[in-house]
Design a protein around this motif. Structure first.
Motif, short mmCIF file in Angstrom:
data_model
loop_
_atom_site.label_atom_id
_atom_site.label_comp_id
_atom_site.label_asym_id
_atom_site.label_seq_id
_atom_site.Cartn_x
_atom_site.Cartn_y
_atom_site.Cartn_z
N PRO A 112 0.84 -1.20 0.00
CA PRO A 112 0.00 0.00 0.00
C PRO A 112 0.87 1.25 0.00
O PRO A 112 2.11 1.17 0.01
CB PRO A 112 -0.79 -0.13 1.30
CG PRO A 112 0.13 -0.87 2.22
CD PRO A 112 0.88 -1.84 1.33
N ALA A 113 0.23 2.41 0.03
CA ALA A 113 0.98 3.66 0.12
C ALA A 113 1.81 3.65 1.40
O ALA A 113 1.38 3.09 2.42
CB ALA A 113 0.02 4.85 0.12
N SER A 115 3.52 4.45 4.93
CA SER A 115 3.07 5.12 6.15
C SER A 115 3.96 6.33 6.42
O SER A 115 4.99 6.53 5.76
CB SER A 115 3.14 4.16 7.33
OG SER A 115 4.50 3.81 7.59
N ASN A 146 7.45 2.69 -8.29
CA ASN A 146 6.42 3.69 -7.99
C ASN A 146 7.01 5.10 -7.96
O ASN A 146 6.34 6.07 -8.35
CB ASN A 146 5.78 3.39 -6.63
CG ASN A 146 4.69 2.35 -6.72
OD1 ASN A 146 4.08 2.15 -7.76
ND2 ASN A 146 4.46 1.66 -5.62
N SER A 213 -10.26 3.86 -8.73
CA SER A 213 -10.05 4.81 -7.63
C SER A 213 -9.92 6.23 -8.19
O SER A 213 -9.70 6.42 -9.39
CB SER A 213 -8.78 4.44 -6.87
OG SER A 213 -7.63 4.69 -7.68
#
Length: 303
Positions: A112-113, A115, A146, A213
């Protein structure tokens, strides 16, 4: 006694046949998205013949099982990166690769993105934690690239951080390869028109709307920005030790088969000897009685 044995063997063969048929049904279920695509009027071009596709996919999946055995037996470490625009088909090929493999040997890393804490770490640190041990294959559904793609285009990092990434990533990947990791990098390439069609599919298909999204919608608007970022990324990180491989992915079925076949060709593997498995007779005790299940605990048989 012979008749009982023959009937038992026939029943076992029939059970195995049904189980194999069920596994084929699973793949057919995964293909239903193409049927919905055609019904909604978004189908593009003539796809690969379904019979040819299934035959080749099952053959390649059999080879993937052989590769898995070879990797596990020889304690190899394999990392495969899947990159591409939103809706390019990365998830589809990952599903077909992992479909018949042991999840303890072949696993997917889809991070995920980061933290708040991870944003203060060395950029590659959170990816290193997912690298394989001996006898493992890790498929990265998006990866450290990414930074050169979505983070750069969407303004989640500075150009200074991007430049540092381009300086660091070749050395990082050379270090991985020197350590003995087999590293493969795939970019799934689709056209402007194909991405728009697939996004329209997600908009109109209630089973796929969750995939679209706000970030995906914005990425559609920034197609040209992503193109420039992708071109620079490929140019600056295509190194002999870890080259990029571009998969033409407008035709999903061909893209899956081509990618899997290419992956298999990058890792020399052979057969692994397995000891014969003999099922022992079950131990039976005269005083054993199986306890009944309380009716209120049973799932209702609605089907």
């Amino acid at each position: 006694m012979t008749d009982i044995t023959d009937r038992s063997f026939a029943a076992t063969v029939e059970a195995v046949r049904r189980d194999i048929a069920d596994s084929y049904d699973e793949e057919i279920e995964l293909e239903l998205e193409d049927e919905r695509l055609a019904q909604l009027g978004f189908a593009s071009g003539d796809g690969l013949d379904r019979r040819v596709y299934f035959r080749e996919l099952l053959r390649l999946q059999h080879e993937l099982v052989r590769l898995q055995d070879w990797v596990q037996h020889n304690r190899l470490r394999v990392v495969v990166l899947f990159e591409g625009r939103d809706s390019a088909g990365k998830g589809g090929v990952i599903k077909r690769i992992t479909q018949r493999l042991n999840p303890r040997v072949c696993r997917v890393a889809a991070l995920p993105a980061p933290s708040e804490r991870e944003r203060t770490q060395w950029y590659f640190q959170r990816y290193v934690a997912h690298l394989p041990a001996g006898g493992e294959i890790v498929l990265f559904d998006r990866s450290w690239y990414n930074r050169a793609g979505v983070e750069r285009v969407m303004g989640f990092c500075t150009e200074t951080e991007v430049e540092e990434f381009f300086r660091s990533v070749p050395e990082f990947e050379r270090m991985l390869v020197r350590s003995g990791i087999v590293l493969l990098k795939y970019w799934f390439s689709i056209t402007d028109e194909e991405q728009e069609m697939r996004f329209q599919m997600r908009i109109h298909d209630p089973l796929k709307q969750w995939k679209l999204s706000p970030m995906d919608v914005e990425s559609r608007r920034r197609w040209e920005d992503y193109t420039r970022a992708k071109e620079q990324m490929l140019a600056r990180t295509h190194i002999p030790e870890a080259p990029w491989w571009v998969v033409e992915a407008v035709d999903k079925k061909r893209a899956r088969l081509n990618c899997i076949a290419h992956l298999l060709g990058q890792i020399p593997y052979g057969d692994v000897e397995h000891p014969a498995v003999h099922l022992p007779d079950r131990v039976r005790h005269p005083d054993y009685v199986r306890a009944p299940v309380a009716p209120e605990m049973l799932v209702p048989a609605r089907y």
